[in-house]
Write an enzyme that holds these catalytic residues in place. Structure first.
Site: not given
Ligand code: FRU
Length: 499
Positions: A44, A68, A106-107, A169, A307
């Site tokens: 993100d 990831w 995270f985001s 987020d 996906w």
């Molecule tokens: C969205 C997400 C967010 C999270 C982040 C983790 O793509 O799943 O909800 O904060 O990616 O990398």
């Protein structure tokens, strides 16, 4: 608080980046003008802001792998959102609340207050009884070195009854006397956007459920964003989010009215930011020119119905790019338009132009381009003079492979198929075309090394897809099955490499 550990982890990440970046930059699948990390995994966009004279983009980043894991915030600055200077990692996992190989920083988002840059982000960890997510703050005066707040987590848990592993987020903004943030939450297996408020960015109170899914919008809303936009009739608010569990929709926008006395948002318009497979976790910000700019991650997750995987770029030690930044405009009908930023015009080269041409037959027109792999196309169709109901754009083709954009004028349907694009990608995306009472149809598209982005319906309909086509796939055609397609104007430009 271990400021030292964060510094150590940032330095360690830099060693990894420096070790790999030269080789990665030679990768044959690297984009030419879309933002990417120097190596490793990117998802993100985070903390987008114009701060002290520069665009700052942060991003979910795993410097150690092309998959990831252990989320850091990568960081880069730019004058035009096309040419980038990479800065040291801004946030690295370092505290009990965010230091976990399957968690991390995270985001989140950014805001400037009294000259200081504040980041609000989600800390994700697991103490042994499942993942726990909460909201944290970090700040910087120079826009390079960040310090996590002593008061972290600044929102330590969701309200009672919510899932503590799905609370993330934060997107922050200021309105009148308060800072607000919206973040995603899950209750009774349904997605919600919660709104919090604060006077100082550290002490937050839960305000209300801004909006929620009753099933129609899925079980979790990732990366919510909330912002005002004006059109000729006044101001509206827009809520955007990436829903989990809504079949083939990767993003949704809602347009309506915000009530700051109650913390409730009432919407009347529902739309999609993009119908393509590769447009997720969009975030917006306002720049110094007053534009509302939207940026998204050009990929998706393994829980999505379409996906397959994240593409073959892991072989080159990287994965992930952003879509083109777009300006968001509220039209008179309260729908959104997404116009690629005008800065893109500054990297145009080798213009080619065709006017007033009637196209017939399969591969009836070879679209003139310089290299056929990395270009911009603007095509205006004269619907009134055309006699065909149906035409195709065949992009990134060779004798065997191509990505096919189909325009069905009778059904008013646009579809993009990558089933035969590259021996890798798959699937077809579909959307309506808004053709009522129109004499012309304009299609504007951007092809980069590994992506295709299509804009039409006066920028209200977009399809973004990754396509990992080889360099010998460099022919692009307009194809007509029956009758005649009249093109009033066609322009192409090669686009310069910026990254
Ligand atoms: C969205 C997400 C967010 C999270 C982040 C983790 O793509 O799943 O909800 O904060 O990616 O990398």
């Amino acid at each position: 608080m271990s400021i030292e550990l964060m510094k150590e982890n940032i330095a360690r990440a830099q060693v990894e980046i420096d070790k790999k970046k030269a080789a990665v930059s030679e990768g044959t699948m690297r984009q030419k003008y879309h933002f990417m990390a120097e190596e490793g995994w990117l998802n993100d966009p985070n903390g987008l802001i114009f701060f002290k004279g520069k665009y700052h983009f942060f991003y979910q980043f795993n410097p150690y792998d092309s998959y990831w894991g252990s989320m850091h915030w990568g960081h880069a600055i730019s004058d035009d959102m096309l040419h980038w200077e990479y800065l040291p990692v801004a946030l690295a996992p370092s505290e009990s609340y965010d230091n976990h190989p399957k968690g991390g920083c995270f985001s989140g988002s950014a805001i400037e207050h009294e000259g200081r840059l504040y980041l609000l982000y989600t800390a994700s960890t697991n103490y042994g009884e499942g993942f726990v997510q909460n909201q944290c703050m970090a700040y910087s005066d120079d826009g390079i070195n960040f310090y996590k707040s002593e008061k972290n987590p600044v929102i330590s848990a969701p309200p009672t009854g919510y899932d503590s592993g799905n609370f993330r987020d934060p997107k922050v903004w200021k309105h009148a006397d308060y800072f607000y943030l919206v973040c995603s939450a899950k209750k009774d297996d349904l997605g919600q956007a919660l709104i919090y408020r604060s006077k100082n960015l550290e002490d937050w109170e839960f305000f209300n459920v801004l909006a929620e899914s009753r099933g129609e919008f899925g079980y979790m809303w990732e990366c919510p964003d909330f912002f005002p936009l004006k059109n000729a009739t006044g101001e509206k608010y827009v809520l955007t989010f990436s829903p989990m569990g809504v079949k083939d929709r990767g993003n949704i926008y809602l347009v309506g009215e915000m009530n700051y006395d109650t913390g409730k948002f009432n919407y009347a318009t529902v739309g999609s930011l993009d119908w393509g497979f590769d447009y997720y976790a969009a975030q917006s910000f306002v720049d110094h020119k007053g534009r509302r700019i939207l940026v998204a991650w050009a990929n998706g997750w393994d829980w999505m119905p379409w996906w397959k995987d994240w593409g073959p770029t892991f072989k080159e030690d990287w994965c992930g790019a952003f879509n083109l930044p777009r300006e968001v405009i509220l039209d008179e009908d309260n729908r959104l338009k997404f116009v690629p930023i005008h800065e893109l015009q500054s990297i145009r080269k080798s213009p080619k132009n065709i006017q007033e041409t009637a196209v017939t037959g399969k591969n009836g027109l070879l679209i003139p381009t310089e290299n056929g792999n990395c270009f911009e196309l603007k095509l205006t169709i004269d619907l009134a003079s055309s006699t065909t109901d149906y035409f195709e754009l065949k992009l990134r083709s060779n004798e065997v492979l191509s990505t096919i954009v189909t325009v069905d004028l009778r059904k008013q349907l646009l579809s993009v198929s990558r089933d035969n694009s590259d021996n890798w990608s798959q699937g077809t995306t579909k959307s309506n075309l808004l053709l009522e009472d129109k004499d012309t149809l304009m299609i504007h598209l951007f092809v980069d090394q590994s992506s295709v982005e299509i804009f039409t319906d006066e920028y209200k309909t977009c399809h973004s897809l990754n396509v990992f086509a080889g360099n010998n796939q460099n022919k692009n055609y307009v194809s007509v099955a029956e009758g005649t397609l009249v093109i009033s104007e066609l322009n192409t430009w090669e686009l310069e490499r910026t990254i």
